[in-house]
Motif scaffolding. Sequence first.
Motif, short mmCIF file in Angstrom:
data_model
loop_
_atom_site.label_atom_id
_atom_site.label_comp_id
_atom_site.label_asym_id
_atom_site.label_seq_id
_atom_site.Cartn_x
_atom_site.Cartn_y
_atom_site.Cartn_z
N ARG A 74 42.87 37.02 38.98
CA ARG A 74 44.12 36.77 39.72
C ARG A 74 45.16 37.82 39.37
O ARG A 74 45.89 38.29 40.24
N ASP A 75 45.23 38.19 38.10
CA ASP A 75 46.20 39.21 37.68
C ASP A 75 45.89 40.55 38.35
O ASP A 75 46.82 41.29 38.72
N ALA A 76 44.60 40.86 38.50
CA ALA A 76 44.22 42.14 39.10
C ALA A 76 44.72 42.25 40.54
O ALA A 76 45.11 43.33 40.99
N LEU A 77 44.72 41.15 41.26
CA LEU A 77 45.16 41.17 42.66
C LEU A 77 46.63 41.56 42.81
O LEU A 77 47.06 41.98 43.88
N ALA A 132 34.44 32.80 47.62
CA ALA A 132 35.89 32.59 47.75
C ALA A 132 36.65 33.70 47.02
O ALA A 132 37.66 34.21 47.50
N GLY A 133 36.15 34.08 45.85
CA GLY A 133 36.76 35.19 45.11
C GLY A 133 36.63 36.50 45.87
O GLY A 133 37.57 37.31 45.90
N GLU A 134 35.47 36.70 46.50
CA GLU A 134 35.26 37.91 47.31
C GLU A 134 36.22 37.94 48.49
O GLU A 134 36.75 39.00 48.85
N ARG A 135 36.46 36.77 49.08
CA ARG A 135 37.38 36.69 50.21
C ARG A 135 38.80 37.05 49.79
O ARG A 135 39.52 37.75 50.52
N GLN A 136 39.22 36.62 48.63
CA GLN A 136 40.55 36.96 48.12
C GLN A 136 40.68 38.47 47.93
O GLN A 136 41.72 39.06 48.25
N LEU A 137 39.62 39.07 47.42
CA LEU A 137 39.63 40.51 47.21
C LEU A 137 39.69 41.25 48.55
O LEU A 137 40.44 42.23 48.71
N ARG A 140 43.09 41.18 49.95
CA ARG A 140 43.97 42.15 49.26
C ARG A 140 43.74 43.55 49.82
O ARG A 140 44.69 44.34 49.97
N PHE A 141 42.49 43.87 50.14
CA PHE A 141 42.20 45.20 50.69
C PHE A 141 42.71 45.31 52.14
O PHE A 141 43.07 46.40 52.58
N VAL A 142 42.70 44.21 52.88
CA VAL A 142 43.30 44.22 54.22
C VAL A 142 44.76 44.60 54.10
O VAL A 142 45.28 45.42 54.88
N ALA A 158 33.46 45.00 53.23
CA ALA A 158 32.39 45.74 52.56
C ALA A 158 32.83 46.21 51.17
O ALA A 158 32.04 46.17 50.21
N LEU A 159 34.07 46.65 51.06
CA LEU A 159 34.58 47.09 49.76
C LEU A 159 34.62 45.93 48.77
O LEU A 159 34.24 46.09 47.60
N ALA A 160 35.08 44.78 49.22
CA ALA A 160 35.13 43.60 48.34
C ALA A 160 33.73 43.19 47.92
O ALA A 160 33.49 42.83 46.76
#
Length: 209
Positions: A74-77, A132-137, A140-142, A158-160
């Motif tokens: 979460r902190d990384a996001l 779900a974690g991949e979706r959050q990532l 963030r890339f969007v 794809a990046l996530a």
Amino acid sequence: MTQRGRPRAFDDEQALDRAMEVFWRHGYEGASLAELTAAMGINKPSLYAAYGNKEELFRKAVGRYAETEMAYARDALDQPTAYEVVTAFLRANVAALTRLDRPAGCLSIQGGTACGTDNTNVAEFLAASRLAGERQLADRFVRAVEEGDLPEGSDPEALARFVMVVSEGHAIHAAAGVSRAQLEQSAEIALHAFTAAARIERPRPTPAG
């Protein structure tokens, strides 16, 4: 209002932390009720009364794991750029997977790797948690694309997926005894690959007809 019934004679968070470690070391199927109750310092009736059954306890332990052991994700996001997000995530991930005071690897991977057909719902629950974690990532890339931090044609999904494949691979290797230094090397390679991959445009739909 007056609370009815006898109060619990154990600390719920502490008991979950201990159950979490048992599941982490042995997986869902490998963790016996005897091991769980011994680690938690309670008996089986107390476990059933507080958590329902083994699967419900496992789900709560995974939730506790996400809250405490995965806080770095979460902190990384919150990092200002996509590259810094991935850098913070992968480096903290390697550190978390190789802590000397924790089981090696990741609960969300170890917990369901050996689940048989009778426990497919457990494996599906863990897979859904990881996705779900991949979706959050990806989200963030969007945002990074919208802010001009990533090229317009980048593929956030794809990046996530790439970043999560790397982190999940690290978890498997850590559980197999691969050292922190070796995983740090692969994380740095992945960071270089991420920079190159961010410049690859997502496939365009093929015109019909």
